[in-house]
Design a protein around this motif. Structure first.
Motif, PDB file in Angstrom:
ATOM      1  N   ASP A  10       0.857  -1.175   0.000  1.00  0.00           N
ATOM      2  CA  ASP A  10       0.000   0.000   0.000  1.00  0.00           C
ATOM      3  C   ASP A  10       0.905   1.240   0.000  1.00  0.00           C
ATOM      4  O   ASP A  10       1.814   1.356   0.834  1.00  0.00           O
ATOM      5  CB  ASP A  10      -0.889   0.000   1.241  1.00  0.00           C
ATOM      6  CG  ASP A  10      -1.706   1.265   1.328  1.00  0.00           C
ATOM      7  OD1 ASP A  10      -2.755   1.336   0.677  1.00  0.00           O
ATOM      8  OD2 ASP A  10      -1.258   2.192   2.045  1.00  0.00           O
TER       9      ASP A  10
ATOM     10  N   ASP B 170       0.501   4.451   0.762  1.00  0.00           N
ATOM     11  CA  ASP B 170       0.492   5.306   1.952  1.00  0.00           C
ATOM     12  C   ASP B 170       1.280   4.673   3.096  1.00  0.00           C
ATOM     13  O   ASP B 170       2.064   5.342   3.777  1.00  0.00           O
ATOM     14  CB  ASP B 170      -0.937   5.599   2.403  1.00  0.00           C
ATOM     15  CG  ASP B 170      -1.689   6.490   1.424  1.00  0.00           C
ATOM     16  OD1 ASP B 170      -1.025   7.257   0.691  1.00  0.00           O
ATOM     17  OD2 ASP B 170      -2.929   6.415   1.403  1.00  0.00           O
ATOM     18  N   GLN B 171       1.091   3.378   3.297  1.00  0.00           N
ATOM     19  CA  GLN B 171       1.842   2.680   4.344  1.00  0.00           C
ATOM     20  C   GLN B 171       3.333   2.639   4.008  1.00  0.00           C
ATOM     21  O   GLN B 171       4.184   2.776   4.890  1.00  0.00           O
ATOM     22  CB  GLN B 171       1.307   1.262   4.539  1.00  0.00           C
ATOM     23  CG  GLN B 171      -0.069   1.223   5.159  1.00  0.00           C
ATOM     24  CD  GLN B 171      -0.602  -0.196   5.282  1.00  0.00           C
ATOM     25  OE1 GLN B 171      -0.175  -1.103   4.574  1.00  0.00           O
ATOM     26  NE2 GLN B 171      -1.553  -0.376   6.180  1.00  0.00           N
ATOM     27  N   TYR B 172       3.654   2.450   2.745  1.00  0.00           N
ATOM     28  CA  TYR B 172       5.044   2.416   2.289  1.00  0.00           C
ATOM     29  C   TYR B 172       5.721   3.756   2.566  1.00  0.00           C
ATOM     30  O   TYR B 172       6.827   3.810   3.107  1.00  0.00           O
ATOM     31  CB  TYR B 172       5.073   2.090   0.791  1.00  0.00           C
ATOM     32  CG  TYR B 172       6.440   1.820   0.228  1.00  0.00           C
ATOM     33  CD1 TYR B 172       6.969   0.529   0.249  1.00  0.00           C
ATOM     34  CD2 TYR B 172       7.198   2.829  -0.349  1.00  0.00           C
ATOM     35  CE1 TYR B 172       8.216   0.266  -0.288  1.00  0.00           C
ATOM     36  CE2 TYR B 172       8.444   2.570  -0.876  1.00  0.00           C
ATOM     37  CZ  TYR B 172       8.947   1.279  -0.847  1.00  0.00           C
ATOM     38  OH  TYR B 172      10.192   1.030  -1.380  1.00  0.00           O
ATOM     39  N   ASP B 173       5.046   4.845   2.199  1.00  0.00           N
ATOM     40  CA  ASP B 173       5.593   6.188   2.437  1.00  0.00           C
ATOM     41  C   ASP B 173       5.783   6.450   3.931  1.00  0.00           C
ATOM     42  O   ASP B 173       6.805   7.021   4.342  1.00  0.00           O
ATOM     43  CB  ASP B 173       4.679   7.256   1.841  1.00  0.00           C
ATOM     44  CG  ASP B 173       4.662   7.228   0.325  1.00  0.00           C
ATOM     45  OD1 ASP B 173       5.579   6.641  -0.284  1.00  0.00           O
ATOM     46  OD2 ASP B 173       3.708   7.790  -0.247  1.00  0.00           O
ATOM     47  N   ALA B 174       4.818   6.031   4.750  1.00  0.00           N
ATOM     48  CA  ALA B 174       4.925   6.235   6.195  1.00  0.00           C
ATOM     49  C   ALA B 174       6.121   5.467   6.754  1.00  0.00           C
ATOM     50  O   ALA B 174       6.864   5.972   7.606  1.00  0.00           O
ATOM     51  CB  ALA B 174       3.637   5.800   6.889  1.00  0.00           C
ATOM     52  N   GLU B 175       6.331   4.256   6.284  1.00  0.00           N
ATOM     53  CA  GLU B 175       7.458   3.458   6.769  1.00  0.00           C
ATOM     54  C   GLU B 175       8.794   4.036   6.314  1.00  0.00           C
ATOM     55  O   GLU B 175       9.762   4.054   7.081  1.00  0.00           O
ATOM     56  CB  GLU B 175       7.329   2.005   6.309  1.00  0.00           C
ATOM     57  CG  GLU B 175       8.415   1.093   6.834  1.00  0.00           C
ATOM     58  CD  GLU B 175       8.501   1.035   8.347  1.00  0.00           C
ATOM     59  OE1 GLU B 175       9.594   0.663   8.853  1.00  0.00           O
ATOM     60  OE2 GLU B 175       7.525   1.347   9.041  1.00  0.00           O
TER      61      GLU B 175
ATOM     62  N   THR C  20       9.391   7.201   5.784  1.00  0.00           N
ATOM     63  CA  THR C  20       9.581   8.388   6.628  1.00  0.00           C
ATOM     64  C   THR C  20      10.063   7.978   8.010  1.00  0.00           C
ATOM     65  O   THR C  20      10.998   8.562   8.552  1.00  0.00           O
ATOM     66  CB  THR C  20       8.274   9.184   6.735  1.00  0.00           C
ATOM     67  OG1 THR C  20       7.905   9.626   5.426  1.00  0.00           O
ATOM     68  CG2 THR C  20       8.427  10.380   7.651  1.00  0.00           C
ATOM     69  N   ARG C  21       9.444   6.948   8.579  1.00  0.00           N
ATOM     70  CA  ARG C  21       9.848   6.475   9.887  1.00  0.00           C
ATOM     71  C   ARG C  21      11.296   5.992   9.879  1.00  0.00           C
ATOM     72  O   ARG C  21      12.100   6.340  10.745  1.00  0.00           O
ATOM     73  CB  ARG C  21       8.945   5.334  10.364  1.00  0.00           C
ATOM     74  CG  ARG C  21       9.232   4.902  11.807  1.00  0.00           C
ATOM     75  CD  ARG C  21       8.812   3.472  12.075  1.00  0.00           C
ATOM     76  NE  ARG C  21       9.509   2.499  11.265  1.00  0.00           N
ATOM     77  CZ  ARG C  21      10.764   2.072  11.487  1.00  0.00           C
ATOM     78  NH1 ARG C  21      11.467   2.564  12.476  1.00  0.00           N
ATOM     79  NH2 ARG C  21      11.302   1.157  10.703  1.00  0.00           N
TER      80      ARG C  21
ATOM     81  N   THR D 158      13.853   8.936   9.546  1.00  0.00           N
ATOM     82  CA  THR D 158      13.939   9.836  10.703  1.00  0.00           C
ATOM     83  C   THR D 158      14.361   9.125  11.993  1.00  0.00           C
ATOM     84  O   THR D 158      14.673   9.793  12.977  1.00  0.00           O
ATOM     85  CB  THR D 158      12.598  10.555  10.941  1.00  0.00           C
ATOM     86  OG1 THR D 158      11.575   9.583  11.155  1.00  0.00           O
ATOM     87  CG2 THR D 158      12.232  11.429   9.759  1.00  0.00           C
ATOM     88  N   ASP D 159      14.388   7.801  12.000  1.00  0.00           N
ATOM     89  CA  ASP D 159      14.780   7.047  13.194  1.00  0.00           C
ATOM     90  C   ASP D 159      16.295   7.115  13.366  1.00  0.00           C
ATOM     91  O   ASP D 159      17.044   6.593  12.562  1.00  0.00           O
ATOM     92  CB  ASP D 159      14.341   5.591  13.084  1.00  0.00           C
ATOM     93  CG  ASP D 159      14.779   4.762  14.272  1.00  0.00           C
ATOM     94  OD1 ASP D 159      15.161   5.339  15.306  1.00  0.00           O
ATOM     95  OD2 ASP D 159      14.734   3.521  14.168  1.00  0.00           O
TER      96      ASP D 159
END
Length: 65
Positions: free
Chosen positions: A29, A31-36, A38-39, A42-43
């Motif tokens: 997905d 949106d989920q791919y982009d969120a991961e 980003t996470r 930034t981690d």
């Protein structure tokens, strides 16, 4: 190869010496791919360097990441 096809991110086009042993395409997905992504970007919890200047780009690496 990583491709975005509408609301899906696809990993495909694998290459290797044994064509019959290459993995199938992976679908995520978007949106989920982009969120991961980003996470993950930034981690900083895993870094051993606490000085943020360590991450500054150099002439050899101007990505800023």
């Amino acid at each position: 190869m990583v491709q975005r096809r509408g609301g899906v991110v696809v990993w495909c086009g694998w290459e290797g010496p044994y064509r019959d042993q290459l993995p199938l395409d992976f679908h995520f997905d978007a949106d989920q791919y982009d969120a991961e992504l980003t996470r993950a970007v930034t981690d900083r919890s895993w870094e051993i360097h606490t000085d943020p200047t360590w991450r500054l780009p150099t002439s050899a690496d101007d990505t800023g990441i």
